[in-house]
Design a protein around this motif. Structure first.
Motif, PDB file in Angstrom:
ATOM      1  N   PHE A  29       8.166   2.075   7.936  1.00  0.00           N
ATOM      2  CA  PHE A  29       7.112   1.070   8.090  1.00  0.00           C
ATOM      3  C   PHE A  29       5.953   1.308   7.127  1.00  0.00           C
ATOM      4  CE2 PHE A  29       3.224  -0.684   9.935  1.00  0.00           C
ATOM      5  CZ  PHE A  29       3.573  -2.029   9.930  1.00  0.00           C
ATOM      6  N   ALA A  30       5.370   2.501   7.148  1.00  0.00           N
ATOM      7  CA  ALA A  30       4.186   2.767   6.322  1.00  0.00           C
ATOM      8  C   ALA A  30       4.535   3.118   4.874  1.00  0.00           C
ATOM      9  CB  ALA A  30       3.349   3.880   6.950  1.00  0.00           C
ATOM     10  N   GLY A  31       5.806   3.393   4.592  1.00  0.00           N
ATOM     11  CA  GLY A  31       6.219   3.694   3.229  1.00  0.00           C
ATOM     12  C   GLY A  31       5.730   5.038   2.714  1.00  0.00           C
ATOM     13  N   GLU A  32       5.420   5.956   3.603  1.00  0.00           N
ATOM     14  CA  GLU A  32       4.966   7.285   3.176  1.00  0.00           C
ATOM     15  C   GLU A  32       6.126   8.042   2.534  1.00  0.00           C
ATOM     16  OE1 GLU A  32       2.958   9.613   6.155  1.00  0.00           O
ATOM     17  OE2 GLU A  32       1.944   7.835   6.962  1.00  0.00           O
ATOM     18  N   ARG A  33       5.798   8.812   1.548  1.00  0.00           N
ATOM     19  CA  ARG A  33       6.796   9.650   0.881  1.00  0.00           C
ATOM     20  C   ARG A  33       6.689  11.062   1.448  1.00  0.00           C
ATOM     21  NH1 ARG A  33       9.578   7.573  -3.054  1.00  0.00           N
ATOM     22  NH2 ARG A  33       8.940   5.635  -4.048  1.00  0.00           N
ATOM     23  N   VAL A  34       7.207  11.214   2.641  1.00  0.00           N
ATOM     24  CA  VAL A  34       7.221  12.512   3.310  1.00  0.00           C
ATOM     25  C   VAL A  34       8.677  12.901   3.536  1.00  0.00           C
ATOM     26  CG1 VAL A  34       4.972  12.255   4.434  1.00  0.00           C
ATOM     27  CG2 VAL A  34       7.008  11.392   5.587  1.00  0.00           C
ATOM     28  N   PRO A  35       8.960  14.183   3.590  1.00  0.00           N
ATOM     29  CA  PRO A  35      10.355  14.590   3.816  1.00  0.00           C
ATOM     30  C   PRO A  35      10.811  14.233   5.223  1.00  0.00           C
ATOM     31  CG  PRO A  35       8.905  16.508   3.784  1.00  0.00           C
ATOM     32  CD  PRO A  35       8.057  15.328   3.436  1.00  0.00           C
ATOM     33  N   GLN A  36      12.093  13.991   5.343  1.00  0.00           N
ATOM     34  CA  GLN A  36      12.653  13.766   6.668  1.00  0.00           C
ATOM     35  C   GLN A  36      12.650  15.098   7.419  1.00  0.00           C
ATOM     36  OE1 GLN A  36      16.188  11.291   7.026  1.00  0.00           O
ATOM     37  NE2 GLN A  36      15.997  10.839   4.843  1.00  0.00           N
ATOM     38  N   LEU A  37      12.504  14.997   8.717  1.00  0.00           N
ATOM     39  CA  LEU A  37      12.537  16.186   9.565  1.00  0.00           C
ATOM     40  C   LEU A  37      13.973  16.480   9.982  1.00  0.00           C
ATOM     41  CD1 LEU A  37       9.546  15.454  11.964  1.00  0.00           C
ATOM     42  CD2 LEU A  37       9.624  17.184  10.162  1.00  0.00           C
TER      43      LEU A  37
END
Length: 181
Positions: free
Chosen positions: A85-93
């Motif tokens: 939704f927010a399009g953040e570029r964070v790693p998947q958990l």
């Protein structure tokens, strides 16, 4: 019509420990309060279980455990709200292409840390939802590249928690006999 005696109603977990979703209200309130109710329900189903028992995979051949479920739900919160939704570029958990089931399979980590990560992801999700102008706001569904509305994501997450709260019911009952909704 026959009245149902109060003692015949299903027992609830930790009376007063979670807010019941309102019976009336707008769509955003209905969806977010239902999701928060399911989040609180999951936490209640895990409460009181000794830490060393949260990782038990007590219903063979299933590989599910309460510890694995909390990791999975943290990953789902991040995936749907922050990444899609927010399009953040964070790693998947708890995921890699080589080990896609780390959330359930790799339970070596500290259970308290897993709960802290889950709570933090829930809080991030609440903030993202609160900042959205409308339930019609969209993110991008990674699998297809299609837009997906916040409304649909909230419905998906309610279904995710409902399904896994059922799993948690069975796991908890197997651990110590506790039941409820």
């Amino acid at each position: 019509m026959t009245e149902i005696p109060v003692e015949n109603y299903a027992r609830t977990w930790g009376d007063g420990a979670r807010a019941e979703p309102p019976l009336t209200g707008d769509e955003r309130t209905a969806l977010t309060s239902s999701l928060d109710w399911h989040r609180a329900t999951f936490e209640l189903k895990c409460s009181g279980v000794p830490l060393d028992r949260l990782s038990e995979k007590g219903i063979p051949p299933s590989g599910l455990s309460l510890h694995g479920l909390v990791r999975h739900l943290a990953a789902a919160e991040r995936w749907w709200f922050r990444i899609q939704f927010a399009g953040e570029r964070v790693p998947q958990l708890y995921y890699s292409d080589d080990e896609p089931n780390q959330d359930f399979d790799d339970l070596d980590g500290d259970v308290n840390v897993a709960f802290a990560v889950w709570r933090a992801e829930c809080e991030w999700a609440r903030e993202i939802v609160a900042e959205a102008d409308s339930l019609d706001a969209t993110g991008i569904r990674r699998r297809t590249g299609e837009p997906i509305s916040l409304r649909r994501i909230l419905v998906n997450m309610i279904a995710e928690y409902a399904r896994h709260n059922g799993h948690a019911d069975l796991l908890r009952e197997r651990i110590d006999g506790a039941t409820g909704h």
